[in-house]
Write a protein that holds these residues in place. Structure first.
Motif, PDB file in Angstrom:
ATOM      1  N   GLN A 123      10.821  -8.761  43.824  1.00 40.84           N
ATOM      2  CA  GLN A 123      10.788  -9.059  42.711  1.00 40.84           C
ATOM      3  C   GLN A 123      11.605  -8.115  41.887  1.00 40.84           C
ATOM      4  O   GLN A 123      10.941  -6.827  41.811  1.00 40.84           O
ATOM      5  CB  GLN A 123       9.605  -9.402  41.783  1.00 40.84           C
ATOM      6  CG  GLN A 123       8.842 -10.560  42.579  1.00 40.84           C
ATOM      7  CD  GLN A 123       7.396 -10.643  42.309  1.00 40.84           C
ATOM      8  OE1 GLN A 123       6.545 -10.067  42.538  1.00 40.84           O
ATOM      9  NE2 GLN A 123       6.993 -11.685  41.391  1.00 40.84           N
ATOM     10  N   HIS A 148      15.859 -18.131  39.224  1.00 40.44           N
ATOM     11  CA  HIS A 148      14.327 -17.338  39.254  1.00 40.44           C
ATOM     12  C   HIS A 148      13.567 -17.856  40.086  1.00 40.44           C
ATOM     13  O   HIS A 148      12.314 -17.405  40.515  1.00 40.44           O
ATOM     14  CB  HIS A 148      13.692 -17.617  37.841  1.00 40.44           C
ATOM     15  CG  HIS A 148      14.268 -16.943  36.804  1.00 40.44           C
ATOM     16  ND1 HIS A 148      14.138 -15.598  36.693  1.00 40.44           N
ATOM     17  CD2 HIS A 148      14.957 -17.313  35.800  1.00 40.44           C
ATOM     18  CE1 HIS A 148      14.755 -15.405  35.641  1.00 40.44           C
ATOM     19  NE2 HIS A 148      15.233 -16.342  34.856  1.00 40.44           N
ATOM     20  N   VAL A 149      13.995 -18.690  41.310  1.00 41.95           N
ATOM     21  CA  VAL A 149      13.141 -19.126  42.266  1.00 41.95           C
ATOM     22  C   VAL A 149      14.047 -19.140  43.715  1.00 41.95           C
ATOM     23  O   VAL A 149      15.199 -19.754  43.568  1.00 41.95           O
ATOM     24  CB  VAL A 149      12.585 -20.513  41.910  1.00 41.95           C
ATOM     25  CG1 VAL A 149      13.424 -21.625  41.649  1.00 41.95           C
ATOM     26  CG2 VAL A 149      11.563 -21.024  43.035  1.00 41.95           C
ATOM     27  N   ALA A 160       8.034 -21.104  48.772  1.00 40.09           N
ATOM     28  CA  ALA A 160       8.648 -20.646  47.398  1.00 40.09           C
ATOM     29  C   ALA A 160       8.554 -19.388  47.218  1.00 40.09           C
ATOM     30  O   ALA A 160       7.447 -18.640  47.487  1.00 40.09           O
ATOM     31  CB  ALA A 160       8.104 -21.586  46.421  1.00 40.09           C
ATOM     32  N   SER A 162       9.273 -16.712  43.801  1.00 40.87           N
ATOM     33  CA  SER A 162       9.694 -16.659  42.368  1.00 40.87           C
ATOM     34  C   SER A 162       9.583 -15.030  41.727  1.00 40.87           C
ATOM     35  O   SER A 162       9.089 -14.376  42.243  1.00 40.87           O
ATOM     36  CB  SER A 162       8.666 -17.390  41.433  1.00 40.87           C
ATOM     37  OG  SER A 162       8.715 -17.040  40.100  1.00 40.87           O
ATOM     38  N   SER A 163      10.535 -15.152  40.745  1.00 36.44           N
ATOM     39  CA  SER A 163      10.624 -13.934  40.348  1.00 36.44           C
ATOM     40  C   SER A 163       9.518 -13.592  39.210  1.00 36.44           C
ATOM     41  O   SER A 163       9.284 -12.324  38.591  1.00 36.44           O
ATOM     42  CB  SER A 163      11.991 -13.690  39.314  1.00 36.44           C
ATOM     43  OG  SER A 163      12.067 -14.626  38.316  1.00 36.44           O
ATOM     44  N   GLU A 184      17.995 -27.638  43.424  1.00 29.37           N
ATOM     45  CA  GLU A 184      17.551 -26.426  42.632  1.00 29.37           C
ATOM     46  C   GLU A 184      18.282 -26.270  41.248  1.00 29.37           C
ATOM     47  O   GLU A 184      19.189 -26.820  40.906  1.00 29.37           O
ATOM     48  CB  GLU A 184      18.370 -24.856  43.534  1.00 29.37           C
ATOM     49  CG  GLU A 184      18.286 -24.850  44.814  1.00 29.37           C
ATOM     50  CD  GLU A 184      18.910 -24.022  45.352  1.00 29.37           C
ATOM     51  OE1 GLU A 184      18.804 -22.813  45.392  1.00 29.37           O
ATOM     52  OE2 GLU A 184      19.983 -24.690  46.144  1.00 29.37           O
ATOM     53  N   ASP A 187      15.054 -22.631  37.466  1.00 28.65           N
ATOM     54  CA  ASP A 187      13.668 -22.373  37.340  1.00 28.65           C
ATOM     55  C   ASP A 187      12.685 -23.187  38.273  1.00 28.65           C
ATOM     56  O   ASP A 187      11.764 -23.116  38.105  1.00 28.65           O
ATOM     57  CB  ASP A 187      13.208 -22.345  35.764  1.00 28.65           C
ATOM     58  CG  ASP A 187      13.648 -21.254  35.091  1.00 28.65           C
ATOM     59  OD1 ASP A 187      13.287 -19.903  35.264  1.00 28.65           O
ATOM     60  OD2 ASP A 187      14.501 -21.513  34.110  1.00 28.65           O
ATOM     61  N   ARG A 201       7.937 -24.752  40.612  1.00 28.75           N
ATOM     62  CA  ARG A 201       8.390 -24.220  39.270  1.00 28.75           C
ATOM     63  C   ARG A 201       8.249 -22.684  39.401  1.00 28.75           C
ATOM     64  O   ARG A 201       7.266 -22.305  39.774  1.00 28.75           O
ATOM     65  CB  ARG A 201       7.957 -24.699  38.034  1.00 28.75           C
ATOM     66  CG  ARG A 201       8.293 -26.164  37.906  1.00 28.75           C
ATOM     67  CD  ARG A 201       7.871 -26.737  36.530  1.00 28.75           C
ATOM     68  NE  ARG A 201       8.400 -28.175  36.408  1.00 28.75           N
ATOM     69  CZ  ARG A 201       9.291 -28.609  36.033  1.00 28.75           C
ATOM     70  NH1 ARG A 201      10.420 -27.779  35.800  1.00 28.75           N
ATOM     71  NH2 ARG A 201       9.754 -29.876  35.940  1.00 28.75           N
ATOM     72  N   SER A 202       9.188 -22.058  38.735  1.00 33.06           N
ATOM     73  CA  SER A 202       9.127 -20.418  38.841  1.00 33.06           C
ATOM     74  C   SER A 202       7.923 -19.902  38.500  1.00 33.06           C
ATOM     75  O   SER A 202       7.636 -18.679  38.652  1.00 33.06           O
ATOM     76  CB  SER A 202      10.482 -19.904  38.411  1.00 33.06           C
ATOM     77  OG  SER A 202      10.497 -20.169  36.994  1.00 33.06           O
ATOM     78  N   GLN A 203       7.110 -20.358  37.289  1.00 27.89           N
ATOM     79  CA  GLN A 203       6.251 -19.721  36.766  1.00 27.89           C
ATOM     80  C   GLN A 203       5.022 -20.154  37.039  1.00 27.89           C
ATOM     81  O   GLN A 203       3.910 -20.235  36.483  1.00 27.89           O
ATOM     82  CB  GLN A 203       6.396 -19.692  35.039  1.00 27.89           C
ATOM     83  CG  GLN A 203       7.534 -19.087  34.737  1.00 27.89           C
ATOM     84  CD  GLN A 203       7.791 -18.792  33.237  1.00 27.89           C
ATOM     85  OE1 GLN A 203       6.740 -18.338  32.554  1.00 27.89           O
ATOM     86  NE2 GLN A 203       8.795 -19.066  32.706  1.00 27.89           N
TER      87      GLN A 203
END
Length: 211
Positions: A123, A148-149, A160, A162-163, A184, A187, A201-203
C-alpha cells in the motif's frame, strides 16, 4: 530555424541519458515517481523532491524495476522493494531461498506480487507490505487491477487487495464454480462466475454478492 537546434539537441541528449541509466517513469500524471539503479543502489526520484536511495546488500542484484503514479517497485535477488511517494521512503520484504516471482502488478497506489508460494501486497499510502500464503495445490490464473483495487483469481478463491484497507480479502469458490469474467473500475472489481455475481469495493473489507 537555427536557434531551435540547440534546444532540440538538448532534449535529445537528456532523453538518451535517462534511457542509458534505465530510468523507469511512473505513468499517468504530473508528479509521478521515477525509479532507477546506480552504484549498488535503487533510487526513487519523486516529483518536487530529492532522490531517495535504498542500498543493495552484498551480492544482491536488481532483476526488475517498475513505476506507476506515486508507487515505485524493484525486484531483487533477495527481496521486494516498494516505494511510497507520500511517505518518501522504501519498504522491503524478504523472499525465501526457494521463492520465485511469477507475476507482478504495479498500480498508481498499490503493488501486488505473486510468487510460487505467496501473494504480497504493498500500500503506497501506508508504505506497508502484506502477505498471504497460497495453498499447496492452489494455482493463480489472473492478477488484475486498476487504480485503488486489485484482484487475484486462483483455482480456489478470489482475493482482493485495496490501497485503503489492509490485507487480502478472500472469497472461496463453491463446488464446480467457474470464473466467466472480471470487470474493473478505479475503486471496485466485479467477478462474474457460473453461479453468481461478486463485487469488492476499495474502501470495504468484504466481498458482496450482487443479487
Amino acid at each position: 530555424m537555427n536557434r531551435l537546434r540547440p534546444s532540440i539537441l538538448l532534449i535529445t541528449l537528456v532523453a538518451g541519458l535517462f534511457a542509458s541509466f534505465g530510468i523507469v517513469y511512473g505513468q499517468g500524471r504530473h508528479g509521478d515517481v521515477m525509479v532507477t539503479v546506480a552504484n549498488d543502489k535503487v533510487i526513487a526520484l519523486p516529483a518536487g523532491g530529492s532522490a531517495i536511495e535504498e542500498g543493495l546488500g552484498a551480492n544482491e542484484t536488481v532483476e526488475k524495476t517498475a513505476a506507476r503514479g506515486q508507487t515505485g517497485f524493484a525486484l531483487t535477488s533477495t527481496r521486494l522493494l516498494g516505494f511510497t511517494s507520500e511517505l518518501r521512503r522504501w519498504a522491503d520484504v524478504p523472499l525465501t531461498g526457494e521463492e520465485r516471482v511469477e507475476r507482478h502488478q504495479v498500480l498508481p497506489r498499490l503493488i501486488v506480487v505473486q510468487t510460487n508460494r505467496q501473494l504480497y501486497g504493498f500500500q503506497e499510502g501506508r508504505g506497508h507490505w502484506t502477505n498471504e500464503s497460497l495453498g499447496a495445490s492452489e494455482a493463480v490464473t489472473q492478477v488484475l487491477g486498476h487504480r485503488h483495487v486489485a484482484v487475484v483469481i486462483t483455482t480456489e478463491r478470489a482475493l482482493a487487495f485495496s490501497s485503503f484497507t489492509g490485507g487480502f480479502f478472500s472469497l472461496p469458490w463453491s463446488t464446480d464454480e467457474r470464473v466467466l469474467s472480471v470487470e474493473e473500475t478505479n475503486d471496485a472489481v466485479m467477478v462474474r462466475t457460473s453461479t453468481r455475481l461478486l463485487a469488492f469495493r476499495s474502501q470495504t473489507t468484504a466481498w458482496v454478492e450482487v443479487k
